[in-house]
Design a protein around this motif. Structure first.
Motif, PDB file in Angstrom:
ATOM      1  N   LYS A 235      -6.060 -11.358  -7.746  1.00 41.23           N
ATOM      2  CA  LYS A 235      -4.776 -11.951  -7.356  1.00 41.23           C
ATOM      3  C   LYS A 235      -4.942 -13.146  -6.417  1.00 41.23           C
ATOM      4  O   LYS A 235      -4.314 -14.189  -6.613  1.00 41.23           O
ATOM      5  CB  LYS A 235      -3.895 -10.883  -6.678  1.00 41.23           C
ATOM      6  CG  LYS A 235      -3.452  -9.772  -7.619  1.00 41.23           C
ATOM      7  CD  LYS A 235      -2.993  -8.554  -6.835  1.00 41.23           C
ATOM      8  CE  LYS A 235      -4.171  -7.917  -6.157  1.00 41.23           C
ATOM      9  NZ  LYS A 235      -3.916  -6.766  -5.334  1.00 41.23           N
TER      10      LYS A 235
ATOM     11  N   GLY B 126      -1.422  -6.069  -9.083  1.00 42.13           N
ATOM     12  CA  GLY B 126      -2.592  -5.429  -9.680  1.00 42.13           C
ATOM     13  C   GLY B 126      -3.440  -4.778  -8.613  1.00 42.13           C
ATOM     14  O   GLY B 126      -3.210  -4.964  -7.409  1.00 42.13           O
TER      15      GLY B 126
ATOM     16  N   ILE C 153      -5.070  -5.676   8.642  1.00 42.83           N
ATOM     17  CA  ILE C 153      -4.522  -4.582   7.827  1.00 42.83           C
ATOM     18  C   ILE C 153      -5.152  -3.256   8.279  1.00 42.83           C
ATOM     19  O   ILE C 153      -4.454  -2.243   8.443  1.00 42.83           O
ATOM     20  CB  ILE C 153      -4.810  -4.816   6.320  1.00 42.83           C
ATOM     21  CG1 ILE C 153      -4.257  -6.152   5.843  1.00 42.83           C
ATOM     22  CG2 ILE C 153      -4.288  -3.655   5.470  1.00 42.83           C
ATOM     23  CD1 ILE C 153      -2.774  -6.253   5.646  1.00 42.83           C
TER      24      ILE C 153
ATOM     25  N   MET D 180      -6.534  -3.663  -6.137  1.00 39.68           N
ATOM     26  CA  MET D 180      -7.416  -4.429  -5.257  1.00 39.68           C
ATOM     27  C   MET D 180      -8.566  -4.999  -6.091  1.00 39.68           C
ATOM     28  O   MET D 180      -9.137  -4.295  -6.914  1.00 39.68           O
ATOM     29  CB  MET D 180      -8.001  -3.500  -4.172  1.00 39.68           C
ATOM     30  CG  MET D 180      -6.950  -2.954  -3.226  1.00 39.68           C
ATOM     31  SD  MET D 180      -7.550  -1.581  -2.190  1.00 39.68           S
ATOM     32  CE  MET D 180      -7.051  -0.152  -3.153  1.00 39.68           C
TER      33      MET D 180
ATOM     34  N   ARG E 297      -2.000   4.798 -10.461  1.00 44.05           N
ATOM     35  CA  ARG E 297      -1.054   3.698 -10.252  1.00 44.05           C
ATOM     36  C   ARG E 297      -0.614   3.012 -11.541  1.00 44.05           C
ATOM     37  O   ARG E 297       0.386   2.290 -11.549  1.00 44.05           O
ATOM     38  CB  ARG E 297      -1.692   2.649  -9.342  1.00 44.05           C
ATOM     39  CG  ARG E 297      -1.779   3.098  -7.915  1.00 44.05           C
ATOM     40  CD  ARG E 297      -2.383   2.009  -7.076  1.00 44.05           C
ATOM     41  NE  ARG E 297      -2.225   2.275  -5.662  1.00 44.05           N
ATOM     42  CZ  ARG E 297      -2.575   1.425  -4.717  1.00 44.05           C
ATOM     43  NH1 ARG E 297      -3.095   0.269  -5.049  1.00 44.05           N
ATOM     44  NH2 ARG E 297      -2.390   1.725  -3.447  1.00 44.05           N
TER      45      ARG E 297
ATOM     46  N   GLU F 210       5.626  -4.416   3.899  1.00 47.51           N
ATOM     47  CA  GLU F 210       5.572  -5.035   2.559  1.00 47.51           C
ATOM     48  C   GLU F 210       6.988  -5.182   1.980  1.00 47.51           C
ATOM     49  O   GLU F 210       7.314  -6.204   1.379  1.00 47.51           O
ATOM     50  CB  GLU F 210       4.740  -4.164   1.611  1.00 47.51           C
ATOM     51  CG  GLU F 210       3.247  -4.265   1.840  1.00 47.51           C
ATOM     52  CD  GLU F 210       2.430  -3.554   0.753  1.00 47.51           C
ATOM     53  OE1 GLU F 210       1.411  -4.100   0.319  1.00 47.51           O
ATOM     54  OE2 GLU F 210       2.812  -2.434   0.351  1.00 47.51           O
TER      55      GLU F 210
ATOM     56  N   ASP G  32      -0.371  -9.829   2.138  1.00 46.42           N
ATOM     57  CA  ASP G  32      -1.231  -9.275   3.197  1.00 46.42           C
ATOM     58  C   ASP G  32      -1.410 -10.271   4.343  1.00 46.42           C
ATOM     59  O   ASP G  32      -1.299  -9.906   5.513  1.00 46.42           O
ATOM     60  CB  ASP G  32      -2.622  -8.911   2.643  1.00 46.42           C
ATOM     61  CG  ASP G  32      -2.612  -7.603   1.873  1.00 46.42           C
ATOM     62  OD1 ASP G  32      -1.596  -6.886   1.937  1.00 46.42           O
ATOM     63  OD2 ASP G  32      -3.615  -7.303   1.208  1.00 46.42           O
TER      64      ASP G  32
ATOM     65  N   GLY H 287      -0.062  -7.511  -2.280  1.00 44.75           N
ATOM     66  CA  GLY H 287      -1.020  -6.455  -1.963  1.00 44.75           C
ATOM     67  C   GLY H 287      -0.996  -5.405  -3.079  1.00 44.75           C
ATOM     68  O   GLY H 287       0.046  -5.186  -3.716  1.00 44.75           O
ATOM     69  N   GLY H 288      -2.165  -4.786  -3.321  1.00 44.08           N
ATOM     70  CA  GLY H 288      -2.325  -3.907  -4.477  1.00 44.08           C
ATOM     71  C   GLY H 288      -1.360  -2.734  -4.575  1.00 44.08           C
ATOM     72  O   GLY H 288      -1.089  -2.243  -5.675  1.00 44.08           O
ATOM     73  N   GLY H 289      -0.808  -2.301  -3.439  1.00 41.77           N
ATOM     74  CA  GLY H 289       0.072  -1.125  -3.496  1.00 41.77           C
ATOM     75  C   GLY H 289       1.543  -1.479  -3.433  1.00 41.77           C
ATOM     76  O   GLY H 289       2.416  -0.595  -3.487  1.00 41.77           O
TER      77      GLY H 289
ATOM     78  N   ARG I 250     -10.307  -3.091   3.348  1.00 43.91           N
ATOM     79  CA  ARG I 250      -9.301  -2.406   2.533  1.00 43.91           C
ATOM     80  C   ARG I 250      -9.312  -0.925   2.922  1.00 43.91           C
ATOM     81  O   ARG I 250     -10.151  -0.152   2.419  1.00 43.91           O
ATOM     82  CB  ARG I 250      -9.599  -2.590   1.052  1.00 43.91           C
ATOM     83  CG  ARG I 250      -9.432  -4.033   0.594  1.00 43.91           C
ATOM     84  CD  ARG I 250      -9.706  -4.169  -0.871  1.00 43.91           C
ATOM     85  NE  ARG I 250      -9.273  -5.430  -1.421  1.00 43.91           N
ATOM     86  CZ  ARG I 250     -10.070  -6.473  -1.664  1.00 43.91           C
ATOM     87  NH1 ARG I 250     -11.355  -6.399  -1.387  1.00 43.91           N
ATOM     88  NH2 ARG I 250      -9.592  -7.566  -2.196  1.00 43.91           N
ATOM     89  N   PRO I 251      -8.397  -0.532   3.812  1.00 41.83           N
ATOM     90  CA  PRO I 251      -8.455   0.830   4.376  1.00 41.83           C
ATOM     91  C   PRO I 251      -8.473   1.933   3.314  1.00 41.83           C
ATOM     92  O   PRO I 251      -9.105   2.968   3.522  1.00 41.83           O
ATOM     93  CB  PRO I 251      -7.201   0.924   5.253  1.00 41.83           C
ATOM     94  CG  PRO I 251      -6.421  -0.311   5.009  1.00 41.83           C
ATOM     95  CD  PRO I 251      -7.297  -1.320   4.375  1.00 41.83           C
ATOM     96  N   LEU I 252      -7.809   1.696   2.168  1.00 45.21           N
ATOM     97  CA  LEU I 252      -7.758   2.762   1.159  1.00 45.21           C
ATOM     98  C   LEU I 252      -9.110   2.996   0.491  1.00 45.21           C
ATOM     99  O   LEU I 252      -9.351   4.062  -0.084  1.00 45.21           O
ATOM    100  CB  LEU I 252      -6.714   2.450   0.080  1.00 45.21           C
ATOM    101  CG  LEU I 252      -5.265   2.406   0.547  1.00 45.21           C
ATOM    102  CD1 LEU I 252      -4.339   2.210  -0.640  1.00 45.21           C
ATOM    103  CD2 LEU I 252      -4.869   3.656   1.292  1.00 45.21           C
TER     104      LEU I 252
ATOM    105  N   ARG J 293       3.769  -0.087   4.522  1.00 52.73           N
ATOM    106  CA  ARG J 293       4.579  -0.218   3.291  1.00 52.73           C
ATOM    107  C   ARG J 293       5.969  -0.781   3.614  1.00 52.73           C
ATOM    108  O   ARG J 293       6.554  -1.519   2.814  1.00 52.73           O
ATOM    109  CB  ARG J 293       4.691   1.134   2.572  1.00 52.73           C
ATOM    110  CG  ARG J 293       3.354   1.713   2.105  1.00 52.73           C
ATOM    111  CD  ARG J 293       2.632   0.804   1.137  1.00 52.73           C
ATOM    112  NE  ARG J 293       1.278   1.288   0.814  1.00 52.73           N
ATOM    113  CZ  ARG J 293       0.346   0.533   0.260  1.00 52.73           C
ATOM    114  NH1 ARG J 293       0.572  -0.726  -0.038  1.00 52.73           N
ATOM    115  NH2 ARG J 293      -0.845   1.033   0.004  1.00 52.73           N
TER     116      ARG J 293
HETATM  117  C1  S3P Z   1      -3.722  -2.094  -0.825  1.00 54.07           C
HETATM  118  C2  S3P Z   1      -4.232  -3.325  -1.221  1.00 54.07           C
HETATM  119  C3  S3P Z   1      -4.611  -4.376  -0.277  1.00 54.07           C
HETATM  120  C4  S3P Z   1      -3.804  -4.251   1.010  1.00 54.07           C
HETATM  121  C5  S3P Z   1      -3.931  -2.860   1.586  1.00 54.07           C
HETATM  122  C6  S3P Z   1      -3.459  -1.789   0.598  1.00 54.07           C
HETATM  123  C7  S3P Z   1      -3.386  -1.110  -1.869  1.00 54.07           C
HETATM  124  O1  S3P Z   1      -4.375  -5.661  -0.856  1.00 54.07           O
HETATM  125  O2  S3P Z   1      -2.457  -4.522   0.798  1.00 54.07           O
HETATM  126  O3  S3P Z   1      -5.282  -2.669   1.914  1.00 54.07           O
HETATM  127  O4  S3P Z   1      -2.669  -0.141  -1.557  1.00 54.07           O
HETATM  128  O5  S3P Z   1      -3.833  -1.287  -3.019  1.00 54.07           O
HETATM  129  P1  S3P Z   1      -5.310  -6.297  -2.023  1.00 54.07           P
HETATM  130  O6  S3P Z   1      -4.846  -5.750  -3.327  1.00 54.07           O
HETATM  131  O7  S3P Z   1      -5.031  -7.761  -1.936  1.00 54.07           O
HETATM  132  O8  S3P Z   1      -6.709  -5.958  -1.711  1.00 54.07           O
END
Ligand code: S3P
Length: 256
Positions: free
Chosen positions: A103, A97, A133, A99, A225, A149, A122, A167-169, A206-208, A146
């Motif tokens: 989770k 899911g 991160i 960010m 997404r 991951e 993460d 992680g969210g992505g 969270r860099p994004l 990625r």
């Molecule tokens: C990301 C979510 C982050 C982490 C990174 C990228 C994403 O994890 O993997 O910053 O692409 O959605 P969380 O969902 O645990 O914040």
């Protein structure tokens, strides 16, 4: 005085008895889980658990080996949860899911309640790389992250009785979904962009989202997404306005 071999024999006899009773006890734990299932009773019953703990403490409180009893019963309680988890979950639970969807919170609750092993992708990456991160993104770029991951998803294939907080992505790559599905049921946690914003607005790791911390951006990225999240999910749970316990109850109900 009794001879040392006789005493050792007595100890062996105690062990036989302990093992017999332990097996009997675990059998009862399995029976309870069956009844809870059949009668659709909640898996988590915190009041009942607290009562049980109190009864247990009165059994060994003040006895000669109180400390040792406490340690042993703590292990027995954890192992009973594991027996319960084995019955309930013949596969891992992978939480996916956006960010801030909950989770980490949900996975650590499930870890406690069902004595499941816990892997946060993460955290694992940070440990394995010895870098945050943010630093991984800044130094090596997103595609490198990625790939890390994807490696974690491969590592997860031979795990059992584990809750994996992804992680969210992570599920944006189809190969990761395929690998996760080899050992896990995938549960998508959702929340409205407003809820997500409230949960993540003070975080800088969270860099994004750095530099885009607003509901509009969150909403756009979520929409982009959404098809991948929904395609990956075996089950979907909305978390808006629910407590972590309610979410976990619902999760256990839907996945078995
Ligand atoms: C990301 C979510 C982050 C982490 C990174 C990228 C994403 O994890 O993997 O910053 O692409 O959605 P969380 O969902 O645990 O914040």
């Amino acid at each position: 005085m009794a001879n040392i071999d006789e005493i050792r024999n007595e100890i062996n006899a105690c062990d036989v008895e302990i093992a017999r009773l332990l097996n009997k006890r675990m059998g009862y734990v399995e029976e309870i889980i069956e009844i809870k299932r059949e009668q659709s009773l909640p898996i988590f019953q915190p009041k009942q658990e607290a009562k049980q703990k109190e009864i247990l403490e009165t059994i060994y409180r003040g006895c000669e080996y109180e400390e040792e009893n406490e340690a042993v019963f703590k292990t027995i309680t954890t192992m009973s949860k594991k027996v319960q988890a084995k019955k309930l979950l013949p596969y891992n639970i992978a939480l996916i899911g956006f960010m801030g969807a909950g989770k980490s919170t949900v996975s650590s609750y499930l870890h406690e309640l069902l004595a499941l092993d816990l892997v946060e992708t993460d955290k694992l990456i940070v440990e394995q790389q010895g870098m945050s991160i943010n630093d991984i993104f800044a130094k090596y770029g997103e595609p490198y992250f990625r790939n890390l991951e994807s490696n974690v998803c491969i590592q997860m294939m031979d795990h059992k009785l584990t809750v994996i907080s992804c992680g969210g992505g992570l599920v944006m790559r189809d190969e990761n979904v395929e690998n996760l599905k080899k050992s896990s049921r995938i549960v998508l946690l959702t929340a409205s962009p407003e809820t997500i914003y409230e949960r993540v607005k003070d975080s800088t790791d969270r860099p994004l989202l750095n530099g885009h911390m607003n509901t509009e951006y969150i909403s756009e990225l979520m929409e982009k997404r959404r098809p991948k999240y929904e395609a990956a999910a075996d089950f979907i749970i909305n978390t808006d306005g629910k407590s972590v316990r309610e979410i976990c109850e619902e999760l256990i109900r839907v996945i078995h």
